[in-house]
Design a protein around this motif. Structure first.
Motif, mmCIF file in Angstrom:
data_model
loop_
_atom_site.group_PDB
_atom_site.id
_atom_site.type_symbol
_atom_site.label_atom_id
_atom_site.label_comp_id
_atom_site.label_asym_id
_atom_site.label_seq_id
_atom_site.Cartn_x
_atom_site.Cartn_y
_atom_site.Cartn_z
ATOM 1 N N ALA A 163 15.488 34.451 -15.448
ATOM 2 C CA ALA A 163 14.292 34.742 -16.253
ATOM 3 C C ALA A 163 14.630 34.663 -17.743
ATOM 4 C CB ALA A 163 13.739 36.123 -15.896
ATOM 5 N N ILE A 164 15.801 35.154 -18.138
ATOM 6 C CA ILE A 164 16.227 35.074 -19.545
ATOM 7 C C ILE A 164 16.421 33.620 -19.952
ATOM 8 C CG2 ILE A 164 18.124 35.602 -21.136
ATOM 9 C CD1 ILE A 164 18.417 38.293 -19.602
ATOM 10 N N ALA A 165 17.040 32.833 -19.078
ATOM 11 C CA ALA A 165 17.248 31.415 -19.393
ATOM 12 C C ALA A 165 15.915 30.689 -19.553
ATOM 13 C CB ALA A 165 18.093 30.756 -18.304
ATOM 14 N N LEU A 166 14.951 30.991 -18.705
ATOM 15 C CA LEU A 166 13.627 30.366 -18.824
ATOM 16 C C LEU A 166 12.934 30.798 -20.118
ATOM 17 C CD1 LEU A 166 12.405 30.612 -15.125
ATOM 18 C CD2 LEU A 166 13.102 28.551 -16.369
ATOM 19 N N ALA A 167 13.028 32.083 -20.447
ATOM 20 C CA ALA A 167 12.449 32.558 -21.711
ATOM 21 C C ALA A 167 13.156 31.907 -22.890
ATOM 22 C CB ALA A 167 12.538 34.078 -21.795
ATOM 23 N N GLY A 168 14.464 31.740 -22.789
ATOM 24 C CA GLY A 168 15.228 31.062 -23.846
ATOM 25 C C GLY A 168 14.836 29.604 -23.978
ATOM 26 N N GLY A 169 14.546 28.963 -22.853
ATOM 27 C CA GLY A 169 14.079 27.576 -22.901
ATOM 28 C C GLY A 169 12.740 27.455 -23.603
ATOM 29 N N PRO A 229 19.342 29.410 -36.548
ATOM 30 C CA PRO A 229 19.624 29.784 -35.155
ATOM 31 C C PRO A 229 18.442 30.506 -34.509
ATOM 32 C CG PRO A 229 20.708 31.299 -36.651
ATOM 33 C CD PRO A 229 20.117 30.210 -37.500
ATOM 34 N N LEU A 230 18.418 30.458 -33.189
ATOM 35 C CA LEU A 230 17.372 31.131 -32.426
ATOM 36 C C LEU A 230 17.622 32.635 -32.397
ATOM 37 C CD1 LEU A 230 17.092 28.972 -29.190
ATOM 38 C CD2 LEU A 230 15.519 29.030 -31.087
ATOM 39 N N PRO A 231 16.558 33.419 -32.416
ATOM 40 C CA PRO A 231 16.723 34.858 -32.184
ATOM 41 C C PRO A 231 16.740 35.105 -30.673
ATOM 42 C CG PRO A 231 14.447 34.392 -32.730
ATOM 43 C CD PRO A 231 15.192 33.084 -32.806
ATOM 44 N N TYR A 232 17.908 34.918 -30.040
ATOM 45 C CA TYR A 232 17.970 34.957 -28.584
ATOM 46 C C TYR A 232 17.679 36.336 -28.017
ATOM 47 C CZ TYR A 232 18.906 32.684 -24.200
ATOM 48 O OH TYR A 232 18.744 32.130 -22.959
ATOM 49 N N GLY A 233 17.691 37.367 -28.863
ATOM 50 C CA GLY A 233 17.281 38.691 -28.414
ATOM 51 C C GLY A 233 15.848 38.684 -27.901
ATOM 52 N N VAL A 234 15.029 37.787 -28.439
ATOM 53 C CA VAL A 234 13.646 37.650 -27.974
ATOM 54 C C VAL A 234 13.635 37.156 -26.527
ATOM 55 C CG1 VAL A 234 11.467 36.410 -28.348
ATOM 56 C CG2 VAL A 234 12.788 37.246 -30.309
ATOM 57 N N ALA A 235 14.469 36.185 -26.213
ATOM 58 C CA ALA A 235 14.541 35.661 -24.847
ATOM 59 C C ALA A 235 15.105 36.714 -23.892
ATOM 60 C CB ALA A 235 15.408 34.402 -24.812
ATOM 61 N N ILE A 236 16.105 37.452 -24.340
ATOM 62 C CA ILE A 236 16.671 38.511 -23.497
ATOM 63 C C ILE A 236 15.598 39.551 -23.205
ATOM 64 C CG2 ILE A 236 18.370 40.378 -23.415
ATOM 65 C CD1 ILE A 236 20.203 38.529 -25.145
ATOM 66 N N CYS A 237 14.880 39.954 -24.235
ATOM 67 C CA CYS A 237 13.804 40.931 -24.066
ATOM 68 C C CYS A 237 12.764 40.410 -23.070
ATOM 69 C CB CYS A 237 13.163 41.222 -25.418
ATOM 70 S SG CYS A 237 11.683 42.255 -25.348
ATOM 71 N N GLY A 238 12.308 39.189 -23.260
ATOM 72 C CA GLY A 238 11.286 38.631 -22.380
ATOM 73 C C GLY A 238 11.748 38.526 -20.941
ATOM 74 N N GLY A 239 12.954 38.024 -20.731
ATOM 75 C CA GLY A 239 13.462 37.862 -19.370
ATOM 76 C C GLY A 239 13.682 39.190 -18.651
ATOM 77 N N VAL A 240 14.202 40.165 -19.377
ATOM 78 C CA VAL A 240 14.439 41.480 -18.751
ATOM 79 C C VAL A 240 13.110 42.165 -18.446
ATOM 80 C CG1 VAL A 240 15.431 43.772 -19.107
ATOM 81 C CG2 VAL A 240 16.720 41.757 -19.794
ATOM 82 N N LEU A 241 12.165 42.086 -19.373
ATOM 83 C CA LEU A 241 10.854 42.708 -19.117
ATOM 84 C C LEU A 241 10.169 42.060 -17.915
ATOM 85 C CD1 LEU A 241 9.484 43.346 -22.717
ATOM 86 C CD2 LEU A 241 10.569 44.958 -21.141
ATOM 87 N N LEU A 242 10.280 40.738 -17.787
ATOM 88 C CA LEU A 242 9.708 40.062 -16.616
ATOM 89 C C LEU A 242 10.380 40.531 -15.329
ATOM 90 C CD1 LEU A 242 9.261 36.386 -17.874
ATOM 91 C CD2 LEU A 242 7.457 37.972 -17.167
#
Length: 163
Positions: A99-105, A146-159
């Protein structure tokens, strides 16, 4: 009320704060992953799978350190990712990482769409923090920051926690 019902709102708030801080400053304060670790340890102990949770956390951290070493991820992202590995049941950590990888994508596609382009005018200097953050983000988009990858981590974990 289950322990997850008590922990999920606190973890969610911490992750949202981490994501916002990552967007604004491209850093994640150490207190946020530390808080998530405490929540995760309490949750894993309450659910009786502390040893497996710690193993999952350690494996995610080890892979994250390699990513940090090769400059693929930032140190704050690695700490937050490892801390978040304690939140879902150990058997769901792989689902969380997907889920984090998909949010990061999705985040990457957004940044690639605007990288080096000038679709937004840089607003005048603002006195408020949100205004300054928007200005800085538009500047970062233009220069390919650079990307703020904390956003992707947040999104994937919340999902993952919601599912």
């Amino acid at each position: 009320m289950s322990m997850m019902d008590a922990v999920a709102p606190l973890a969610s708030m911490a992750l949202i704060v981490a994501a916002l801080h990552d967007v604004a400053a491209r850093t994640i304060p150490n207190a946020i992953p530390a808080f998530v670790v405490v929540l995760g340890l309490l949750l894993r102990a309450a659910e009786g799978d502390l040893a497996w949770g710690l193993l999952a956390c350690l494996l995610v951290f080890a892979v994250g350190v390699l990513a940090w070493r090769y400059r693929v991820m930032g140190g704050g992202d690695v700490k937050l990712l490892a801390a978040c590995a304690l939140l879902p049941p150990p058997g769901s950590v792989a689902d969380m990482l997907v889920a984090i990888a998909l949010a990061g994508g999705a985040l990457s596609l957004f940044y690639l769409a605007f990288r080096g382009r000038h679709p937004f005018a840089i607003p005048p200097r603002a006195a408020t923090l949100p205004g300054r953050a928007v200005r800085a983000e538009i500047w970062r988009l233009r220069r390919g920051g650079p990307l703020p990858y904390g956003v992707a981590i947040c999104g994937g974990v919340l999902l993952t926690l919601a599912g």
